[in-house]
Scaffold this active site. Structure first.
Site, short mmCIF file in Angstrom:
data_model
loop_
_atom_site.label_atom_id
_atom_site.label_comp_id
_atom_site.label_asym_id
_atom_site.label_seq_id
_atom_site.Cartn_x
_atom_site.Cartn_y
_atom_site.Cartn_z
N PHE A 686 0.50 -1.42 0.25
CA PHE A 686 -0.17 0.13 0.00
C PHE A 686 1.11 1.22 0.17
O PHE A 686 2.08 1.35 0.14
CB PHE A 686 -0.69 0.02 1.61
CG PHE A 686 -1.84 -1.48 1.73
CD1 PHE A 686 -3.35 -0.75 1.00
CD2 PHE A 686 -0.76 -2.53 2.04
CE1 PHE A 686 -3.65 -2.69 1.34
CE2 PHE A 686 -2.07 -3.49 2.26
CZ PHE A 686 -2.69 -3.20 2.04
N CYS A 687 0.45 2.02 -1.09
CA CYS A 687 0.78 3.23 -0.77
C CYS A 687 -0.03 4.24 -1.73
O CYS A 687 -1.49 4.15 -1.82
CB CYS A 687 2.40 3.50 -1.56
SG CYS A 687 2.45 2.91 -3.17
N GLY A 688 0.53 6.25 -1.50
CA GLY A 688 -0.56 7.05 -2.02
C GLY A 688 -1.57 6.27 -3.21
O GLY A 688 -2.30 6.47 -3.47
#
Length: 773
Positions: A686-688
């Site tokens: 998960f990231c932006g």
């Protein structure tokens, strides 16, 4: 129409006397015996519960053609016309979905039938004046939504009267009676017949294959020809379709291939459309099984020294008083890590699959008051329904099965109506209509007959070696549960499922799981063998059950050779069975490869110590990692994963330690996932946007990461690319949809739905994996 069908009496006409001596006439007609069924289908799934086959107006929302027949009226008079029917939507609505009328001599009677309560009952269609002699009658469907009629009775008396079923008029003697013509039963019959036994194969449907027939449309699963007896599986290969896929066009399942294989065996007598309705015992043995033709009603008595219950529901075993279980055992009882703390009645459910087609122009589908209310939050978008349209997990899969099947159809119709008429995306569905909706539900679990050994999770995961190991179970322990987000909206009646897959080494199933511990001459093969609920998760797929059938056919030959019973094969003649398993009973002719839906198997053969070490943790481990911009989304997904039964290990930023950037989190995650001793084989990043994590992860050989922006893409990255890491961006995903994407990623198998392309995709995956800069 063949001569035997022409000679069937489709009406019982009689003159009877009332108490005062006045004569009255009665004509009784079984609906399934109508000379021309029109668009109505015979449904024989619920005979044990409601007593008969019946006609079903399965038009998927369009009224079907009339079913018609004629009979000789015994005397002139005013006749009361009754039909036995039920309102199948009564448990969920005061409105009825499947209604119809009755026509007599072309005149439509006034009362609409199929309303009222949900119980099977006689409903009055009206009255009609008849002359003696030939009379025509028709069932006229009004809706196309599964109206049903069991029988019609015309009587000058006040109440309908059903005649008693006739006694069996035919007797069949065999060396082995195989009850159930799915993959397991068909393979058992072929195996025994090739070894010289006279076999009666009894199947209650008009075709063979069970769940792998065009009625249910589930593809075969599991590996074959492995383990100590690599010839086991040869018969499965002879009858198995060349192509896989669930909910595909009828020809994909090659029904005729199965029939042809059985017809080629001179020692098999095949009885289609024949349901076993009674068993006669002699002490602890079955002396005979009584079958009834689901169309004509004719009875047949099967006698043999040996019987095999391959019915799935263990119908013969239950009639014979065999020990059986239903539901889940407790962890305290079995010691299984995957068992619940408390025993319960939960089973895996039954699937009503479906698919649509593009007809090239706008086509309507009705919105009806009996349908379940859907909205943008709880609807299910899609053009087809696969295995995970699954119902009845908290209900009795035997006594409540008609309701379970009906609910499966109800939610399919209701959801499609919302998509077509009210969804914000309704333009996507405007030109599509149902091409197929199953009315024969694909059941996973009901009764399990108990044998001298009950297979457990520990047996499989710890690779416990038994002297009577036979065919290998290769499918992961695949257990189904209600989908949490679906349950949230439909508490008590979920209709979507999730599954957990816990891989293991190919494990030989003990022969002692394949015969009853208290009915001395009863074998079993299929999903009804002697296993716990947890162990059922691995043995229930059809390539595995077909190999069980091969073994049962071989064991029956050993029984005949030594005049012994199934238990005696294990006790005194196991070497004879092993010799037959080593040789196999295949024809030796090349068969089309079945390179689809084999499942995820740990390669190699371990010793017990290695297996126990590998399986210390029974839950599948999922690795996750997030950067500081996606901790919130990661936390929501982790909660969802834990609700599904996965164990989660986190390598990234957390609420307690939020300052771990993506280029550190992704590196630590990828090194752990690709380590030689990694207990995990897939993960989620998960990231932006998901893109930064994706770029880092894909620098590591062995990682196949996919950043996706739709649930469909999450499914496709598995189907096409065999991705093992899913990358999600918090700026792009809401929590609910992210969980749906995770479900699609975890529950989709490589090449699923694209089985004709499987060889190309598998070779492509190998080439991609080998690419280095």
């Amino acid at each position: 129409m063949n001569s035997s069908r022409k000679n069937l009496l489709n009406a019982v006409a009689a003159l009877s006397l009332l108490a005062g001596g006045e004569a009255y006439g009665t004509c009784f007609i079984e609906a399934e015996q109508f000379a021309d069924r029109g668009g109505w289908a015979i449904d024989s799934q619920f005979i044990d519960q409601m007593g008969s086959s019946f006609l079903l107006a399965h038009g998927m929302g369009r009224p079907v053609a009339d079913a018609t027949t004629s009979f000789d009226c015994p005397a002139a008079g005013i006749y009361h016309v009754w039909a036995r029917t039920r309102n199948w939507t009564a448990p969920w609505s005061e409105h009825a979905a499947g209604t119809f009328t009755v026509k007599v001599n072309g005149k439509e009677l006034p009362n609409v039938l199929g309303r009222g309560t949900g119980d099977w009952q006689w409903q009055k269609a009206g009255e009609v004046k008849l002359e003696k002699g030939k009379t025509s009658i028709a069932l006229h469907d009004l809706t196309g939504f599964d109206g049903r009629c069991d029988a019609v009775c015309l009587t000058t008396g006040t109440e309908p009267v059903r005649p008693a079923a006739p006694a069996p008029s035919r007797m069949v003697k065999a060396d082995l009676v195989v009850c159930g013509g799915g993959i397991a039963g068909t393979c058992a019959a072929i195996s025994a017949a090739r070894l010289g036994l006279k076999v009666a194969l009894v199947q209650d449907r008009p075709m063979l294959g069970g769940a792998n027939s065009s009625e249910v449309r589930v593809h075969l699963g599991g590996h074959m020809n492995l383990g100590p007896y690599p010839r086991l599986g040869d018969v499965v290969a002879e009858i198995g379709p060349a192509k896989g896929g669930n909910a595909q066009p009828a020809e994909r399942y090659e029904d005729q291939r199965k029939l042809d294989a059985v017809a080629a065996e001179k020692n098999i007598s095949l009885f289609l459309n024949t349901r076993i309705v009674a068993v006669e015992k002699d002490g602890d043995r079955i002396a005979a099984a009584v079958g009834r033709d689901v169309v004509s009603g004719a009875g047949v008595r099967f006698e043999a020294p040996l019987f095999a219950d391959c019915t799935g529901d263990a119908c013969v075993g239950a009639l014979a008083g065999a020990d059986f279980r239903m539901g889940r055992e407790s962890k305290a009882e079995t010691g299984e890590e995957m068992a619940p703390e408390k025993a319960d009645k939960m089973t895996m459910g039954a699937s009503v699959q479906w698919y649509t087609k593009d007809v090239g122009h706008a086509v309507a589908f009705p919105a009806e008051p009996w349908m379940i209310a859907f909205n943008e939050q709880n609807c299910e978008h899609g053009l087809r329904g696969d295995w995970d349209w699954e119902t009845g997990m908290m209900r009795d899969q035997i006594s409540e099965f008609e309701r379970i099947r009906d609910y499966g159809m109800l939610v399919v119709y209701s959801n499609w109506s919302f998509l077509k008429n009210k969804s914000a995306k309704r333009a996507k569905y405007a030109k599509r209509e149902f091409d197929w909706v199953a009315y024969v539900a694909g059941k996973r679990e009901s009764r399990r007959l108990m044998g001298d050994h009950v297979l457990t999770q520990q047996d499989v995961f710890d690779f416990v070696s038994y002297p009577d190991g036979t065919c290998c179970t290769t499918w992961a322990i695949d257990l189904h549960y209600p989908m949490p987000r679906n349950t949230k909206h439909y508490d008590g009646e979920p209709f979507r499922s999730i599954c957990t897959h816990n891989r293991h080494y190919a494990y030989p199933i003990p022969y002692r799981c394949l015969y009853s511990r208290n009915v001395a001459n009863l074998f079993m093969a299929g999903r009804n063998i002697s296993v716990t609920h947890v162990a059922l998760g691995t043995v229930r797929v059809m390539r595995t059950t077909g190999m069980m059938g091969e073994v049962v056919g071989m064991a029956a030959r050993v029984c005949r050779d030594h005049a012994c019973l199934p238990r005696g094969v294990y006790a005194d003649h196991l070497d004879d069975l092993k010799a037959l398993m080593e040789k196999g009973v295949g024809t030796g002719r090349p068969q089309p490869p079945q390179n689809y839906n084999c499942g995820s198997l740990i390669p190699g053969t371990p010793n017990v110590k290695q297996a126990k070490e590998r399986n210390k943790k029974m839950k599948e481990i999922i690795y996750v990692a997030a950067d500081p911009f996606a901790v919130q989304l990661k936390q929501a997904v982790v909660k969802h994963l834990e609700e599904r039964g996965f164990e989660v290990k986190d390598f990234g930023a957390t609420a307690a330690n939020p300052e771990k950037p993506y280029f550190e989190s992704a590196v630590e995650f990828s090194r752990a996932l690709t380590a030689a001793d990694s207990p995990a084989h897939r993960g989620i990043l998960f990231c932006g946007t998901g893109m930064g994590m994706n770029m880092i992860a894909n620098r590591f050989p062995g990682v196949r990461a996919a950043v996706v922006e739709s649930v469909w893409a999450a499914k496709m990255c598995r189907t096409i690319n065999d991705a093992n890491v899913l990358c999600l961006g918090q700026m792009l995903w809401g929590e609910w949809m992210a969980n749906a994407a995770v479900d699609a990623f975890l529950d989709t198998k490589f090449t699923e739905g694209l089985e004709p392309l499987a060889p190309f995709l598998q070779e492509a995956a190998k080439k991609v994996e080998a690419i280095r800069p």
